[in-house]
Design an enzyme around this catalytic site. Structure first.
Site, PDB file in Angstrom:
ATOM      1  N   ASP A  34      48.687 -19.903  29.680  1.00 22.12           N
ATOM      2  CA  ASP A  34      48.683 -18.672  28.887  1.00 22.12           C
ATOM      3  C   ASP A  34      49.882 -18.639  27.930  1.00 22.12           C
ATOM      4  O   ASP A  34      49.734 -18.401  26.722  1.00 22.12           O
ATOM      5  CB  ASP A  34      48.753 -17.499  29.882  1.00 22.12           C
ATOM      6  CG  ASP A  34      48.295 -16.186  29.297  1.00 22.12           C
ATOM      7  OD1 ASP A  34      47.771 -16.186  28.168  1.00 22.12           O
ATOM      8  OD2 ASP A  34      48.468 -15.153  29.983  1.00 22.12           O
ATOM      9  N   SER A 124      43.520 -20.901  37.937  1.00 22.10           N
ATOM     10  CA  SER A 124      44.087 -20.429  39.225  1.00 22.10           C
ATOM     11  C   SER A 124      44.911 -21.468  39.990  1.00 22.10           C
ATOM     12  O   SER A 124      45.485 -21.143  41.027  1.00 22.10           O
ATOM     13  CB  SER A 124      43.009 -19.863  40.173  1.00 22.10           C
ATOM     14  OG  SER A 124      42.545 -18.619  39.710  1.00 22.10           O
TER      15      SER A 124
HETATM   16  N1  AR6 Z   1      47.570 -27.519  29.285  1.00 24.76           N
HETATM   17  C1  AR6 Z   1      46.752 -27.720  30.344  1.00 24.76           C
HETATM   18  N2  AR6 Z   1      47.036 -27.311  31.599  1.00 24.76           N
HETATM   19  C2  AR6 Z   1      48.197 -26.651  31.780  1.00 24.76           C
HETATM   20  C3  AR6 Z   1      49.114 -26.389  30.723  1.00 24.76           C
HETATM   21  C4  AR6 Z   1      48.748 -26.855  29.439  1.00 24.76           C
HETATM   22  N3  AR6 Z   1      49.535 -26.655  28.370  1.00 24.76           N
HETATM   23  N4  AR6 Z   1      50.179 -25.709  31.239  1.00 24.76           N
HETATM   24  C5  AR6 Z   1      49.944 -25.558  32.565  1.00 24.76           C
HETATM   25  N5  AR6 Z   1      48.768 -26.130  32.901  1.00 24.76           N
HETATM   26  P1  AR6 Z   1      48.538 -21.529  35.279  1.00 24.76           P
HETATM   27  P2  AR6 Z   1      46.850 -19.703  36.865  1.00 24.76           P
HETATM   28  C6  AR6 Z   1      48.097 -26.233  34.225  1.00 24.76           C
HETATM   29  O1  AR6 Z   1      49.726 -21.140  36.060  1.00 24.76           O
HETATM   30  O2  AR6 Z   1      47.180 -20.414  38.117  1.00 24.76           O
HETATM   31  C7  AR6 Z   1      50.100 -17.033  33.771  1.00 24.76           C
HETATM   32  O3  AR6 Z   1      51.360 -16.413  33.831  1.00 24.76           O
HETATM   33  C8  AR6 Z   1      48.915 -25.954  35.449  1.00 24.76           C
HETATM   34  O4  AR6 Z   1      49.645 -27.104  35.816  1.00 24.76           O
HETATM   35  O5  AR6 Z   1      48.657 -21.651  33.818  1.00 24.76           O
HETATM   36  O6  AR6 Z   1      45.403 -19.332  36.605  1.00 24.76           O
HETATM   37  C9  AR6 Z   1      48.992 -16.052  33.400  1.00 24.76           C
HETATM   38  O7  AR6 Z   1      49.433 -15.058  32.499  1.00 24.76           O
HETATM   39  C10 AR6 Z   1      47.822 -25.616  36.452  1.00 24.76           C
HETATM   40  O8  AR6 Z   1      47.229 -26.810  36.984  1.00 24.76           O
HETATM   41  O9  AR6 Z   1      47.289 -20.511  35.533  1.00 24.76           O
HETATM   42  C11 AR6 Z   1      48.627 -15.483  34.725  1.00 24.76           C
HETATM   43  O10 AR6 Z   1      49.477 -14.422  35.089  1.00 24.76           O
HETATM   44  C12 AR6 Z   1      46.751 -24.923  35.625  1.00 24.76           C
HETATM   45  O11 AR6 Z   1      47.079 -25.246  34.259  1.00 24.76           O
HETATM   46  C13 AR6 Z   1      48.794 -16.632  35.684  1.00 24.76           C
HETATM   47  O12 AR6 Z   1      49.761 -17.481  35.063  1.00 24.76           O
HETATM   48  C14 AR6 Z   1      46.719 -23.412  35.765  1.00 24.76           C
HETATM   49  O13 AR6 Z   1      48.032 -22.904  35.891  1.00 24.76           O
HETATM   50  C15 AR6 Z   1      47.547 -17.425  35.863  1.00 24.76           C
HETATM   51  O14 AR6 Z   1      47.738 -18.402  36.832  1.00 24.76           O
END
Ligand code: AR6
Length: 184
Positions: A34, A124
């Site tokens: 995000d 997630s």
């Molecule tokens: N490209 C692809 N994958 C990524 C990237 C990127 N640039 N950055 C991180 N990931 P998360 P959630 C991976 O935490 O668990 C936020 O604060 C990461 O390693 O982004 O759904 C939102 O505002 C992981 O495997 O999403 C929400 O409050 C995956 O993406 C909350 O986090 C998802 O990690 C959502 O949490």
């Protein structure tokens, strides 16, 4: 035939029609994917998110649903924001269904927009704490089940995994699913 592909990389760099964002209900940004999407996509995305909050989604976007905005400066046309569930073992069944719904709803929204290519992160599996292997199983199983139906117009659904660990896990789960065959 819709191709399902897996790559290790950064979702903000993907040249696809729609990039899916692992957002939260506020739609106003956060960390992880995000944060990266809003940072690289610029303020236009947040402006549209604020408008969504001021209109249809006044109380925020419920978990398991999806909504689209511009992709701003990203090399994509749209961002599809979806809200994954926070992992909670005691409520596994309900929340796993919400996670599957994120994929189904995002594909539906992308297909309605006319997208031909869609990129997903592992929804997630970061801040929200979903164990990676299970997140991969739900993600791949749900998308594979959807592509003959709502997503049949899509050319490619690409999973963009951040880091070797996530990529390796998705690969392993995908291979296991392929060898189990359909109906599993
Ligand atoms: N490209 C692809 N994958 C990524 C990237 C990127 N640039 N950055 C991180 N990931 P998360 P959630 C991976 O935490 O668990 C936020 O604060 C990461 O390693 O982004 O759904 C939102 O505002 C992981 O495997 O999403 C929400 O409050 C995956 O993406 C909350 O986090 C998802 O990690 C959502 O949490």
């Amino acid at each position: 035939m819709t191709r399902i592909t897996l790559i290790e990389g950064d979702i903000t760099e993907q040249q696809v029609d729609a990039v899916v964002n692992a957002a939260n209900s506020s739609l106003l940004g956060g960390g992880g994917v995000d944060g990266a999407i809003h940072r690289r996509g610029g303020p236009q995305i947040l402006e549209e998110c604020r408008r969504l909050r001021a209109s249809h989604w006044g109380r925020g976007l419920p978990t398991g649903q999806a909504v689209a905005t511009t992709a701003g400066r990203l090399p994509a046309r749209w961002v599809v924001h979806t809200v994954g569930p926070v992992y909670l073992e005691e409520e596994y069944d309900v929340r796993a269904e919400q996670l599957a719904s994120c994929y189904r709803e995002s594909l539906r929204v992308a297909a309605e927009l006319g997208a031909r290519t869609v990129a997903f992160p592992a929804v997630s599996a970061g801040v929200f704490g979903w164990p990676l292997e299970d997140a991969a199983r739900i993600a791949l199983g749900t998308v594979a089940a959807e592509v003959p139906g709502v997503a049949r117009e899509l050319e490619e659904v690409r999973f963009v995994l951040f880091g070797v660990e996530a990529y390796g896990m998705f690969e392993q789960v995908w291979r296991a699913m392929a060898s189990e065959g359909p109906g599993e």
